[in-house]
Design a protein around this motif. Structure first.
Motif, PDB file in Angstrom:
ATOM      1  N   SER A   2       0.847  -1.197   0.000  1.00  0.00           N
ATOM      2  CA  SER A   2       0.000   0.000   0.000  1.00  0.00           C
ATOM      3  C   SER A   2       0.876   1.239   0.000  1.00  0.00           C
ATOM      4  N   ILE A   3       0.431   2.249  -0.746  1.00  0.00           N
ATOM      5  CA  ILE A   3       1.272   3.425  -0.930  1.00  0.00           C
ATOM      6  C   ILE A   3       0.585   4.712  -0.519  1.00  0.00           C
ATOM      7  N   ASN A   4       1.403   5.716  -0.229  1.00  0.00           N
ATOM      8  CA  ASN A   4       0.960   7.080   0.012  1.00  0.00           C
ATOM      9  C   ASN A   4       0.900   7.814  -1.320  1.00  0.00           C
ATOM     10  N   ASN A   5       1.968   7.695  -2.095  1.00  0.00           N
ATOM     11  CA  ASN A   5       1.975   8.265  -3.437  1.00  0.00           C
ATOM     12  C   ASN A   5       2.952   7.492  -4.318  1.00  0.00           C
ATOM     13  N   LEU A   6       2.890   7.754  -5.611  1.00  0.00           N
ATOM     14  CA  LEU A   6       3.796   7.137  -6.578  1.00  0.00           C
ATOM     15  C   LEU A   6       4.401   8.250  -7.409  1.00  0.00           C
ATOM     16  N   GLN A   7       5.693   8.145  -7.679  1.00  0.00           N
ATOM     17  CA  GLN A   7       6.398   9.198  -8.407  1.00  0.00           C
ATOM     18  C   GLN A   7       7.126   8.592  -9.602  1.00  0.00           C
ATOM     19  N   TRP A   8       7.326   9.413 -10.602  1.00  0.00           N
ATOM     20  CA  TRP A   8       8.147   9.026 -11.743  1.00  0.00           C
ATOM     21  C   TRP A   8       9.353   9.957 -11.824  1.00  0.00           C
ATOM     22  N   TYR A   9      10.507   9.348 -12.111  1.00  0.00           N
ATOM     23  CA  TYR A   9      11.761  10.074 -12.244  1.00  0.00           C
ATOM     24  C   TYR A   9      12.383   9.749 -13.593  1.00  0.00           C
ATOM     25  N   ARG A  10      13.211  10.673 -14.040  1.00  0.00           N
ATOM     26  CA  ARG A  10      13.950  10.501 -15.292  1.00  0.00           C
ATOM     27  C   ARG A  10      15.439  10.574 -14.988  1.00  0.00           C
ATOM     28  N   GLN A  11      16.231   9.759 -15.713  1.00  0.00           N
ATOM     29  CA  GLN A  11      17.675   9.795 -15.540  1.00  0.00           C
ATOM     30  C   GLN A  11      18.352   9.787 -16.900  1.00  0.00           C
ATOM     31  N   ASN A  12      19.046  10.869 -17.203  1.00  0.00           N
ATOM     32  CA  ASN A  12      19.878  10.888 -18.397  1.00  0.00           C
ATOM     33  C   ASN A  12      21.155  10.115 -18.103  1.00  0.00           C
ATOM     34  N   SER A  13      21.769   9.594 -19.149  1.00  0.00           N
ATOM     35  CA  SER A  13      22.923   8.722 -19.002  1.00  0.00           C
ATOM     36  C   SER A  13      24.026   9.370 -18.159  1.00  0.00           C
ATOM     37  N   GLY A  14      24.456   8.679 -17.118  1.00  0.00           N
ATOM     38  CA  GLY A  14      25.563   9.157 -16.298  1.00  0.00           C
ATOM     39  C   GLY A  14      25.216  10.283 -15.346  1.00  0.00           C
ATOM     40  N   ARG A  15      23.948  10.587 -15.179  1.00  0.00           N
ATOM     41  CA  ARG A  15      23.539  11.700 -14.314  1.00  0.00           C
ATOM     42  C   ARG A  15      22.655  11.199 -13.177  1.00  0.00           C
ATOM     43  N   GLY A  16      22.264  12.134 -12.305  1.00  0.00           N
ATOM     44  CA  GLY A  16      21.328  11.798 -11.242  1.00  0.00           C
ATOM     45  C   GLY A  16      19.899  11.792 -11.763  1.00  0.00           C
ATOM     46  N   LEU A  17      18.973  11.382 -10.892  1.00  0.00           N
ATOM     47  CA  LEU A  17      17.567  11.331 -11.278  1.00  0.00           C
ATOM     48  C   LEU A  17      16.911  12.687 -11.085  1.00  0.00           C
ATOM     49  N   VAL A  18      15.898  12.949 -11.907  1.00  0.00           N
ATOM     50  CA  VAL A  18      15.131  14.190 -11.803  1.00  0.00           C
ATOM     51  C   VAL A  18      13.661  13.827 -11.648  1.00  0.00           C
ATOM     52  N   HIS A  19      13.017  14.410 -10.647  1.00  0.00           N
ATOM     53  CA  HIS A  19      11.602  14.150 -10.405  1.00  0.00           C
ATOM     54  C   HIS A  19      10.744  14.729 -11.521  1.00  0.00           C
TER      55      HIS A  19
ATOM     56  N   TYR B 167      13.651   5.810 -17.206  1.00  0.00           N
ATOM     57  CA  TYR B 167      12.522   6.307 -16.415  1.00  0.00           C
ATOM     58  C   TYR B 167      12.246   5.308 -15.294  1.00  0.00           C
ATOM     59  N   PHE B 168      12.154   5.843 -14.067  1.00  0.00           N
ATOM     60  CA  PHE B 168      11.956   5.012 -12.890  1.00  0.00           C
ATOM     61  C   PHE B 168      10.667   5.427 -12.176  1.00  0.00           C
ATOM     62  N   CYS B 169       9.908   4.436 -11.742  1.00  0.00           N
ATOM     63  CA  CYS B 169       8.828   4.751 -10.821  1.00  0.00           C
ATOM     64  C   CYS B 169       9.337   4.533  -9.396  1.00  0.00           C
ATOM     65  N   ALA B 170       8.731   5.236  -8.455  1.00  0.00           N
ATOM     66  CA  ALA B 170       9.124   5.115  -7.053  1.00  0.00           C
ATOM     67  C   ALA B 170       7.887   5.275  -6.196  1.00  0.00           C
ATOM     68  N   THR B 171       7.768   4.458  -5.186  1.00  0.00           N
ATOM     69  CA  THR B 171       6.596   4.521  -4.326  1.00  0.00           C
ATOM     70  C   THR B 171       6.973   4.966  -2.920  1.00  0.00           C
TER      71      THR B 171
ATOM     72  N   PHE C   7      12.325   2.378  -5.290  1.00  0.00           N
ATOM     73  CA  PHE C   7      12.451   2.567  -6.732  1.00  0.00           C
ATOM     74  C   PHE C   7      12.259   1.266  -7.490  1.00  0.00           C
ATOM     75  N   GLY C   8      11.674   1.376  -8.679  1.00  0.00           N
ATOM     76  CA  GLY C   8      11.595   0.250  -9.592  1.00  0.00           C
ATOM     77  C   GLY C   8      12.903   0.083 -10.340  1.00  0.00           C
ATOM     78  N   LYS C   9      12.921  -0.857 -11.266  1.00  0.00           N
ATOM     79  CA  LYS C   9      14.165  -1.187 -11.966  1.00  0.00           C
ATOM     80  C   LYS C   9      14.386  -0.337 -13.207  1.00  0.00           C
ATOM     81  N   GLY C  10      13.404   0.417 -13.628  1.00  0.00           N
ATOM     82  CA  GLY C  10      13.598   1.370 -14.717  1.00  0.00           C
ATOM     83  C   GLY C  10      13.270   0.839 -16.098  1.00  0.00           C
TER      84      GLY C  10
END
Lengths: 112, 117
Positions: free
Chosen positions: A28-45, A87-91, A102-105
């Protein structure tokens, strides 16, 4: 493991097409988020959807959430080469006070 | 871009060396995290902190240690680096908040890519 699963693992499309990525989770979750990651960089919400919401839009992004199936989808419309990324989902678990899971992307390639 | 900084961006070192990866944020966030990620793969949470003098281990067993003496600073230390530590290390922070209304949005640094020879 509480990690979610993204589907597909990799997706290759032509510029202008729509890209759909799916995410399944286990608790069960409070919220779900999606993030993006360009190659070699950190994730962005990108976008957050709360457990009592079913759909949310932000620009070319559309997110849906089905808590009965414990799944979410991210749709990117009219994709561009610049959308190429992972692209990663995160709960956020229901208690809200534990780290994101985080999911596996999904690795998206948009071909010009 | 989020105000969270990681140094160095790239590091190549020999086996057995002690290293510290730096992470600082200027957003006043109480919560900070360290992840390990192999290229193109999933993120593994290795340590997190919910405030000064508070640290917890994550899901992935790690030979690293962390400290949180100041709110803005969350360094990660490897006492004796090994080739198996070769990976990308990502630091993140999120605002204070818990309970049903918490968003827990995380802001990431650009990462440190570590190679241990």
């Amino acid at each position: 493991s509480q990690q979610g699963e993204e589907d597909p693992q990799a997706l290759s499309i032509q510029e202008g097409e729509n890209a759909t990525m799916n995410c399944s989770y286990k608790t069960s979750i409070n919220n779900l988020q999606w993030y993006r990651q360009n190659s070699g960089r950190g994730l962005v919400h990108l976008i957050l959807i709360r457990s009592n919401e079913r759909e949310k839009h932000s620009g070319r992004l559309r997110v849906t959430l089905d808590t009965s199936k414990k799944s979410s989808s991210l749709l990117i419309t009219a994709s561009r080469a610049a959308d190429t990324a992972s692209y990663f989902c995160a709960t956020v678990p229901f208690s809200g006070n534990t780290p994101l899971v985080f999911g596996k992307g999904t690795r998206l390639s948009v071909i010009a | 871009e989020a105000d969270i900084y990681q140094t160095p961006r790239y590091l190549v070192i020999g086996t057995g060396k002690k290293i510290t990866l730096e992470c600082s944020q200027t957003m006043g966030h109480d919560k900070m995290y360290w992840y390990q990620q192999d290229p193109g793969m999933e993120l593994h949470l290795i340590h997190y902190s919910y405030g000064v003098n508070s640290t917890e281990k994550g899901d992935l067993s790690s030979e690293s240690t962390v400290s949180r003496i100041r709110t803005e600073h969350f360094p990660l230390t490897l006492e004796s680096a090994r080739p198996s530590h070769t990976s990308q290390y990502l630091c993140a922070s999120s605002p204070t908040g818990s309970g049903v209304g918490a968003k827990n949005i995380q802001y990431f640094g650009a990462g440190t890519r570590l190679s241990v020879l």
